[in-house]
Design an enzyme around this catalytic site. Structure first.
Site, short mmCIF file in Angstrom:
data_model
loop_
_atom_site.label_atom_id
_atom_site.label_comp_id
_atom_site.label_asym_id
_atom_site.label_seq_id
_atom_site.Cartn_x
_atom_site.Cartn_y
_atom_site.Cartn_z
N THR A 129 -2.61 0.28 -4.44
CA THR A 129 -3.19 1.66 -3.81
C THR A 129 -4.31 2.04 -4.45
O THR A 129 -4.43 1.75 -5.57
CB THR A 129 -2.01 2.51 -3.67
OG1 THR A 129 -2.77 3.87 -3.18
CG2 THR A 129 -1.71 3.07 -5.15
N THR A 130 -5.29 2.85 -3.49
CA THR A 130 -6.35 3.41 -4.12
C THR A 130 -6.25 4.92 -4.25
O THR A 130 -7.15 5.69 -4.44
CB THR A 130 -7.82 3.00 -3.47
OG1 THR A 130 -7.55 3.14 -1.98
CG2 THR A 130 -8.16 1.60 -3.84
N HIS A 182 -10.50 17.91 -6.61
CA HIS A 182 -9.64 16.70 -6.44
C HIS A 182 -8.50 16.79 -7.31
O HIS A 182 -7.31 16.53 -7.25
CB HIS A 182 -10.42 15.33 -7.00
CG HIS A 182 -9.70 14.27 -6.65
ND1 HIS A 182 -9.41 13.06 -7.39
CD2 HIS A 182 -8.84 13.73 -5.54
CE1 HIS A 182 -8.77 12.15 -6.88
NE2 HIS A 182 -8.36 12.49 -5.76
N GLU A 199 -1.17 10.68 4.37
CA GLU A 199 -2.30 11.63 4.87
C GLU A 199 -2.25 12.70 5.52
O GLU A 199 -2.70 13.62 5.75
CB GLU A 199 -3.31 10.32 5.34
CG GLU A 199 -3.60 9.06 4.60
CD GLU A 199 -4.37 9.27 3.38
OE1 GLU A 199 -4.51 10.76 2.89
OE2 GLU A 199 -4.78 8.58 2.89
N ASP A 201 0.81 -1.16 -0.14
CA ASP A 201 -0.03 -0.05 -0.08
C ASP A 201 0.92 1.10 0.07
O ASP A 201 2.20 1.09 0.34
CB ASP A 201 -1.02 0.04 1.34
CG ASP A 201 -1.65 1.17 1.33
OD1 ASP A 201 -2.39 1.70 0.39
OD2 ASP A 201 -1.55 1.86 2.46
N ASP A 211 -0.39 5.09 0.71
CA ASP A 211 -0.78 6.11 1.71
C ASP A 211 -0.83 5.54 3.12
O ASP A 211 -1.38 4.41 3.39
CB ASP A 211 -2.22 6.74 1.32
CG ASP A 211 -2.11 7.43 0.24
OD1 ASP A 211 -1.02 8.19 0.08
OD2 ASP A 211 -2.77 7.41 -0.80
N ASP A 250 -1.41 -0.30 6.39
CA ASP A 250 -1.53 0.50 7.43
C ASP A 250 -3.08 0.72 8.09
O ASP A 250 -3.12 1.28 9.30
CB ASP A 250 -0.92 1.85 7.20
CG ASP A 250 -2.01 2.84 6.40
OD1 ASP A 250 -2.02 2.36 5.10
OD2 ASP A 250 -2.60 3.72 6.99
N GLY A 286 -10.75 7.04 -1.49
CA GLY A 286 -10.75 7.90 -2.82
C GLY A 286 -10.88 9.19 -2.33
O GLY A 286 -11.94 9.92 -1.57
N GLY A 287 -10.27 10.27 -2.87
CA GLY A 287 -10.20 11.75 -2.63
C GLY A 287 -11.45 12.35 -3.04
O GLY A 287 -12.29 13.09 -2.61
C1 XBP Z 1 -5.70 5.74 0.00
C2 XBP Z 1 -6.86 6.71 -0.13
C3 XBP Z 1 -6.84 7.84 -1.13
C4 XBP Z 1 -5.79 8.93 -0.49
C5 XBP Z 1 -6.01 10.25 -1.60
O1 XBP Z 1 -6.11 4.83 0.82
O2 XBP Z 1 -8.00 6.36 0.18
O3 XBP Z 1 -8.11 8.41 -1.38
O4 XBP Z 1 -6.43 9.38 0.91
O5 XBP Z 1 -5.54 9.84 -2.56
P1 XBP Z 1 -5.22 3.16 0.90
P2 XBP Z 1 -6.67 10.44 -3.87
O6 XBP Z 1 -3.89 3.73 1.31
O7 XBP Z 1 -5.70 2.28 1.58
O8 XBP Z 1 -4.89 2.87 -0.77
O9 XBP Z 1 -7.03 11.68 -3.57
O10 XBP Z 1 -5.81 10.60 -4.97
O11 XBP Z 1 -7.79 9.33 -3.72
MG MG Z 2 -3.08 3.16 3.49
#
Ligand code: XBP
Ligand code: MG
Length: 248
Positions: free
Chosen positions: A121-122, A81, A17, A8, A10, A182, A51-52
């Site tokens: 990652t998302t 975004h 974050e 992952d 973030d 995480d 997702g942002g």
């Molecule tokens: C990452 C997210 C993302 C980020 C921001 O989750 O949920 O939305 O917070 O990035 P993970 P974007 O670590 O579980 O993959 O604004 O590009 O979505």
């Molecule tokens: Mg994460």
């Protein structure tokens, strides 16, 4: 045998974050003339939404000045975004986000041992590019066999799709790889894909360890990869070896 580590981004590779995304969302609100701001407690609540763009939409009911028509909300979320990701890239360019302790060592040990690296990652691809390009230079992509991002999936975490796509691109089954995560949505996503998980709670998910008990796939938890005893690849391989024999 442990064939791959699927990371992952973030919260796992870095505290993005805390040090990047929240600040960038707030900068985007200001750029677009909105008085909205997300403080850390509110952002922690909103992180339940992966997702942002989806997070921005989820928050709009709280703002009387947000548009009411769904199409207008969607357009504003997309604009915010896009600006947010530009602000995030700028924060990263200014050197604002380093790796969490022990991350580089484990990446290097895996590469040296022929354990393949992947990303699941998302977040948006541009954010991964900014972060890892800043750390490793433009050739960062060569270090990872597979990179699956938010744009590549129909359903974001906690749905397992991002991990299933990473496994399929690696041509591996879930008994041949380990996810590094995480967060609660991340743990759920990896688990639902049948993957064992190395869990390193980030600042926004300090209690995620509670989900590890009773998890359907094995979870190894550590505060961070340098916490005593530091997580080294050989220890992970020894932990993983008997798990690989269990069908999942
Ligand atoms: C990452 C997210 C993302 C980020 C921001 O989750 O949920 O939305 O917070 O990035 P993970 P974007 O670590 O579980 O993959 O604004 O590009 O979505
Ligand atoms: Mg994460």
């Amino acid at each position: 045998m442990l064939d791959a580590l699927i990371w992952d981004v973030d919260g796992t590779l870095a505290e993005t974050e805390r040090d990047g995304h929240r600040l960038a969302f707030n900068q985007a609100f200001t750029h677009l003339g909105l008085s909205w701001q997300w403080d850390p407690p509110r952002y922690g609540e909103l992180l339940r939404v992966a997702g942002g763009r989806e997070r921005l939409l989820a928050d709009m009911d709280r703002h009387p000045d947000a548009p009411t028509a769904p199409a207008e909300r969607e357009a504003l979320a997309r604009q915010l975004h896009r600006v947010k990701n530009e602000c995030y890239a700028e924060i990263v360019r200014q050197g604002g986000i380093g790796p969490r302790p022990g991350v580089w060592r484990l990446l290097d040990e895996a590469t040296a041992a022929g354990v393949r690296l992947a990303i699941a990652t998302t977040t948006s691809r541009s954010n991964v590019d900014a972060l890892l390009g800043g750390w490793f230079g433009p050739a960062w992509r060569e270090r990872f066999d597979v990179v699956v991002c938010g744009e590549d999936v129909l359903r974001k975490k906690p749905d397992p799709e991002v991990y299933e796509r990473a496994l399929s691109a690696l041509a591996l089954g879930p008994s041949q790889a380990l996810a590094v995560e995480d967060s609660a949505p991340g743990l759920r996503a990896a688990t639902a894909a049948g993957l064992p998980v190395l869990l390193t709670p980030s600042v926004y998910f300090p209690d995620v360890g509670a989900l590890a008990a009773g998890n359907p796939t094995p979870v190894r938890m550590t505060e961070h990869l340098d916490a005593a005893p530091a997580v080294r690849l050989v220890d992970l391989q020894a932990w993983f070896a008997p798990l690989g024999d269990v069908p999942r």
